[in-house]
Structure formats: structure tokens, C-alpha cells
Design an enzyme around this catalytic site. Structure first.
Site, PDB file in Angstrom:
ATOM      1  N   ASP A  79      19.374  32.923  33.244  1.00  0.00           N
ATOM      2  CA  ASP A  79      20.659  32.397  33.724  1.00  0.00           C
ATOM      3  C   ASP A  79      20.555  32.231  35.244  1.00  0.00           C
ATOM      4  OD1 ASP A  79      23.850  32.439  34.157  1.00  0.00           O
ATOM      5  OD2 ASP A  79      23.453  32.074  32.038  1.00  0.00           O
ATOM      6  N   ASP A  80      21.656  32.404  35.950  1.00  0.00           N
ATOM      7  CA  ASP A  80      21.708  32.161  37.398  1.00  0.00           C
ATOM      8  C   ASP A  80      20.759  33.127  38.148  1.00  0.00           C
ATOM      9  OD1 ASP A  80      22.532  31.117  39.815  1.00  0.00           O
ATOM     10  OD2 ASP A  80      24.667  31.437  39.454  1.00  0.00           O
ATOM     11  N   LYS A 156      20.968  25.349  30.287  1.00  0.00           N
ATOM     12  CA  LYS A 156      22.408  25.592  30.404  1.00  0.00           C
ATOM     13  C   LYS A 156      22.837  24.997  31.733  1.00  0.00           C
ATOM     14  CE  LYS A 156      25.682  29.461  31.093  1.00  0.00           C
ATOM     15  NZ  LYS A 156      25.828  30.937  31.013  1.00  0.00           N
ATOM     16  N   ASP A 158      25.755  24.644  34.178  1.00  0.00           N
ATOM     17  CA  ASP A 158      27.035  25.250  34.528  1.00  0.00           C
ATOM     18  C   ASP A 158      27.850  24.286  35.413  1.00  0.00           C
ATOM     19  OD1 ASP A 158      28.986  27.191  34.632  1.00  0.00           O
ATOM     20  OD2 ASP A 158      27.641  28.803  35.254  1.00  0.00           O
ATOM     21  N   SER A 190      28.538  23.435  30.143  1.00  0.00           N
ATOM     22  CA  SER A 190      29.704  24.271  30.446  1.00  0.00           C
ATOM     23  C   SER A 190      30.941  23.420  30.761  1.00  0.00           C
ATOM     24  CB  SER A 190      29.395  25.190  31.629  1.00  0.00           C
ATOM     25  OG  SER A 190      28.296  26.012  31.327  1.00  0.00           O
ATOM     26  N   ARG A 215      30.234  25.516  26.145  1.00  0.00           N
ATOM     27  CA  ARG A 215      31.168  26.607  26.375  1.00  0.00           C
ATOM     28  C   ARG A 215      32.550  25.989  26.551  1.00  0.00           C
ATOM     29  NH1 ARG A 215      29.725  30.853  29.265  1.00  0.00           N
ATOM     30  NH2 ARG A 215      31.958  31.211  29.240  1.00  0.00           N
ATOM     31  N   ASP A 219      34.029  33.250  30.606  1.00  0.00           N
ATOM     32  CA  ASP A 219      32.882  34.130  30.352  1.00  0.00           C
ATOM     33  C   ASP A 219      33.289  35.396  29.600  1.00  0.00           C
ATOM     34  OD1 ASP A 219      31.381  32.377  31.817  1.00  0.00           O
ATOM     35  OD2 ASP A 219      30.952  33.778  33.464  1.00  0.00           O
TER      36      ASP A 219
END
Ligand SMILES: *[C@@H]1O[C@H](CO)[C@@H](O)[C@H](O)[C@H]1NC(C)=O
Ligand SMILES: *[C@@H]1O[C@H](CO)[C@@H](O)[C@H](O)[C@H]1NC(C)=O
Ligand SMILES: *[C@@H]1O[C@H](CO)[C@@H](O)[C@H](O)[C@H]1NC(C)=O
Ligand SMILES: *[C@@H]1O[C@H](CO)[C@@H](O)[C@H](O)[C@H]1NC(C)=O
Ligand SMILES: *[C@@H]1O[C@H](CO)[C@@H](O)[C@H](O)[C@H]1NC(C)=O
Length: 432
Positions: A79-80, A156, A158, A190, A215, A219
Site C-alpha cells: 500500500d502507501d 490500487k 487511491d 478508490s 472501494r 477505510d
């Protein structure tokens, strides 16, 4: 509408549009760093838990050695907080060389050698949510190509630090750019989560055409109240969300937190069961090195996974909200099978909910019911009284067969007996 009508309506809706990259015909499964490990980059003081190649290698080893891969958990997703704060001289994103000394391609090779896939993270705005370089419109192509060069399998994308106008261009553009690399890269958007998750701001037809999953909502956090908020939002809006899902295109209610700190075992079974009803991606965000055996047995429950992964890919619905604070959820499955979940919002004691299949609109006949968490099986007819004891904040989940075929034996018009033919009543392929 009766159950048959619902099935028909949903099937008609899902066969229309899906992103044409051939990926994620069933909801993806695997592991994702964010909820459990966040943006911990302090490898000096916390080398075992910081976002680094070691963490992803540790999780890959656990997935590979502890029986997760065989069950379908095959993604390891970054992820990030993986990159440097600066792009390189050619304008490309680059991993932090201290935390990822082997580079991302080394990690994806490590995954591929073990039957795993690697996912990575980018953000459509000027910065990622944690302040790393974003991938705004003018960087979409170069970053898509970088990810393909690294042999990454999923992105992913975002939406922090971007606005609605740019998102409306950026999310479709990234879909095109990933396709143009020629490498099949699953695409998680997202976008709807940044636009309230509902029409008219969100166009689910378009999302199904450009993304494999998305999404819709905030979160998840490591708490039961967070799980409840997500469940509430999804099922309040099921008329919009259910038809959006189907093979290759999934609503993503966010990660499984089973195995972390916030849920009891009953609540963990509730999350797992309802994520299966929702045809949700099953990305665990926990520490697979230390996950308890109880949590593991919930996450590795073959029948719940089988229900989640049903090939029809029809997202289930809440069909009853009782005054007793018991709710009933139903998901149609292939071969006329189905799944039922009885969920208790009560906070007092186990509640004996009484129902029957006919009350849940099943047609007359005999069915085999398998309780997925106790492994008990019984044959019932539509009017058999089902006494379902549901723990506070817990669930009971049934895997219900198609109507059983029955043979009657008679002589001279006199009924001698009846029997189920095991051949005709065999479970769908791949089940048990
Ligand atoms: C059963 O069908 C009736 C009539 O279509 C409907 O009103 C009712 O909500 C359905 N019940 C369930 C539990 O689906
Ligand atoms: C790109 O899109 C085309 C047409 O939609 C599709 O046939 C092809 O498989 C896609 N390729 C990749 C790598 O996603
Ligand atoms: C959206 O963001 C872009 C890039 O930061 C900016 O150029 C544009 O003016 C913004 N649009 C609106 C409507 O705020
Ligand atoms: C939603 O997207 C689809 C496919 O891209 C498009 O045909 C349709 O017009 C859009 N709907 C709205 C309300 O914008
Ligand atoms: C259905 O099952 C119940 C017991 O659960 C039994 O009393 C009843 O006779 C059965 N009905 C039929 C039609 O077989």
C-alpha cells in the site's frame, strides 16, 4: 419479488459490462499491508514491522508455507509509503532503496516463484494520502509502464489530493494506460469512495467497464464499530450496489481485520460470513506470522471461501430485518445452491431465532443444509422449523443445497418408500 425473480434480475444485470482484461472472474484474495502496518517506515527501531521488502517477503512465506495459497489467498499487496519522495531523473517512481534494496521487480519475481502475485499502490492526486509522490494525469502513462516493467499484477489507485474533475479523467485514463502496457494488471479504483459511493456522482456502469474492483466507502479500522458501519452502509444501499457486482467487477468493502486486535471470535465470523455474502475481495490485513489458530480457522474456512468465490459472482442481499434485531442475508450460488446468514445485532445473550425455508421464500421440497462454522449437516423440508441460535454480534451461516431429487418406490399404487439419489444430489464440482 420471489427468490427466482431476484436471481434472474441479478444475472441479467451482471452479464452486461465488465473490464475486458480477463482478470478477477471471482473476487480476489490475498493480503494487503495497510490496515495492520499503515505507514510505519521506522526500520531502525521496528525492523520486523516497517514497510519494507522484508515485510512482504515474510508475508509471502507465510502465505506459501501455511496453506493460504491453496485456498486462493494469492495476492501480496503493497500500500502507501513504499516510494521515495522524489521521482528519478527519468521522472519515474522509485522504491525507497533502504527499505526495498532489491527493488520492486525483485519482489514480484519472489511472488511469482511461489505462485503468488504482487500488488502495488499509487494515487491519482498530486500526493498519495501519506504525502508520497502522486500519479496525476500527466504521470499516468509513465507510472503504468513502470508497474508493468516491474511485472506487477495489480494496482490500487487511491484518490487523496485530487478533485472530482481530475478523477473523472484520471481513473479511465489509468485503465487505458494499464491495458496499453500489454500486461494484465488488475485495477482497483478508490474513485467512488471519494464521491460518496452513490449515483448520480458515481456511475457504476462505467466503473464496471474500467475497474476490476472499487472501494465505495471509508477505510476499515481495527474495531467492531468500523465493521458495523461498513455493513450498514453496504446493505442500506444494496439496491444500487448489488447489480454493480459480477465476474471481473467487485464492490470492495475493504480489508478483513480477522486476526488483529479489534474483533471477538464471533465478530470475526460475522465479518468473514458477511464478506462472503457481499462477494467481497478477501484481502487480509493482519500479521500472518502471529495470527491465532482460531482466527486462522475462520479465515481458512473452506466453505465460506467457496461461497465467496462462487462462479456466478452474484452479490448477496439482506432479505430480513427483524424487530428482534436478527437480520437475514441471502446469496444465490451456482447450481441452485444458496447461502444464508443469520446475524444478531443483539447485545444480551444467544437468541434462538425461529424460521423455516418457506418463510425465506424457498419453494417446497427437501434441502440439505450445512452449517459452515459447526460443520453440522441436516436434510429439511420447506416447513421444517429451524431453530437458529445466534450469539450477540455473531452469525450462523448455512450453505443450502439445491432442491434434492427424490425417488419414490411404489408397487400397485402403494408408496413403499423414498430415497435421495446421491449421484443427482452431488455437490457442485470443487465443493468438499
Ligand atoms: C418473500 O416474497 C414476498 C412476495 O414476493 C415478499 O414480499 C417478501 O419480502 C419475501 N420475503 C423474503 C424473506 O425474501
Ligand atoms: C486490453 O483491452 C482489450 C479490449 O478491451 C482486451 O481484449 C485485452 O485483453 C486487454 N489487454 C490487457 C493486457 O488488459
Ligand atoms: C482540480 O485539480 C487540478 C490539479 O490540481 C487543478 O488544475 C484544477 O483547477 C482543479 N479543478 C477544480 C474544479 O478544482
Ligand atoms: C454511465 O456510464 C455509461 C458507460 O460509460 C454511460 O453509457 C452512461 O451514459 C453513464 N450514465 C450516466 C448517467 O452518466
Ligand atoms: C416436513 O418436515 C417436517 C419435520 O421437519 C414433517 O413434520 C413434515 O411432515 C414434512 N413435510 C413433508 C411434506 O414431508
Amino acid at each position: 419479488m420471489n427468490l427466482a425473480g431476484l436471481v434472474f434480475a441479478s444475472v441479467a444485470a451482471v452479464t452486461t459490462f465488465a473490464l475486458d482484461n480477463g482478470l478477477m472472474k471471482t473476487p480476489p484474495m490475498g493480503w494487503l499491508a495497510w490496515e495492520r502496518f499503515r505507514c510505519n517506515i521506522d526500520c531502525q527501531n521496528d525492523p520486523k514491522n516497517c514497510i519494507s521488502e522484508n515485510l512482504f517477503i515474510d508475508m509471502a512465506d507465510r502465505l506459501f508455507e501455511d496453506g493460504w495459497v491453496e485456498l486462493g489467498y494469492n495476492f501480496v499487496n503493497i500500500d502507501d509509503c513504499w516510494s521515495l519522495k522524489k521521482r528519478d531523473q527519468q521522472g519515474r517512481l522509485q522504491p525507497d532503496p533502504e527499505r526495498f534494496p532489491g527493488g520492486i521487480k525483485h519482489l514480484s519475481r519472489y511472488m511469482h516463484d511461489r505462485g503468488l502475485k504482487l500488488g502495488i499502490y499509487a494515487d491519482m492526486g498530486t500526493y498519495t494520502c501519506m504525502g508520497y509522490p502522486g500519479t496525476p494525469l500527466d504521470k499516468v502513462e509513465i507510472d503504468a509502464q513502470t508497474f508493468a516493467n516491474w511485472e506487477v499484477d495489480m494496482l490500487k489507485y487511491d484518490g487523496c489530493y485530487s478533485n472530482a474533475t481530475d478523477q473523472a479523467m484520471g481513473y479511465p485514463l489509468m485503465s487505458k494506460a494499464l491495458n496499453a502496457t500489454g500486461r494484465p494488471i488488475a485495477y482497483s479504483c478508490s474513485w467512488p469512495a471519494y464521491q460518496g459511493g452513490l449515483p448520480p456522482k458515481v456511475n457504476y456502469t462505467q466503473l464496471g467497464e474500467i475497474c476490476n474492483l472499487w472501494r465505495n466507502y471509508g477505510d476499515i479500522q481495527d474495531s467492531w464499530s468500523s465493521v458495523l458501519m461498513i455493513i450498514d452502509w453496504v446493505f442500506e444501499n444494496q439496491d444500487v450496489l448489488t447489480p454493480a457486482a459480477g465476474p471481473g467487477r467487485w464492490n470492495d468493502p475493504d480489508m478483513l481485520i480477522v486476526g488483529d486486535f479489534g474483533l471477538s471470535m464471533d465478530q470475526s465470523r460475522s465479518q468473514m460470513a458477511l464478506w462472503a455474502i457481499m462477494a467481497a475481495p478477501l484481502f487480509m490485513s493482519n500479521d500472518l506470522r502471529t495470527v491465532s489458530s482460531e482466527a486462522r480457522s475462520i479465515l481458512q474456512n473452506k466453505m465460506v471461501i467457496r461461497i465467496n468465490q462462487d462462479e456466478l459472482g452474484i452479490q448477496g442481499r439482506r432479505i430480513l430485518k427483524e424487530k428482534s434485531n436478527i437480520e437475514v442475508f441471502w446469496r444465490p450460488l451456482s447450481n441452485d445452491y444458496s447461502a444464508l446468514v443469520f446475524f444478531s445485532r443483539r447485545t444480551d445473550m444467544p437468541y434462538h431465532y425461529q424460521t423455516s425455508l418457506s418463510k425465506l421464500n424457498y419453494t417446497a421440497g427437501f434441502y440439505k443444509i450445512h452449517d459452515v462454522f459447526t460443520d453440522e449437516t441436516k436434510v429439511v423440508n420447506e416447513s421444517t422449523v429451524l431453530d437458529v441460535p445466534v450469539n450477540p454480534t455473531g452469525v450462523v451461516m448455512f450453505y443450502v443445497s439445491a432442491k434434492l431429487q427424490i425417488h419414490h418406490f411404489s408397487r400397485g399404487g402403494k408408496l413403499l418408500g423414498a430415497a435421495f439419489n446421491p449421484e443427482e444430489n452431488a455437490a457442485p464440482r470443487g465443493f468438499l
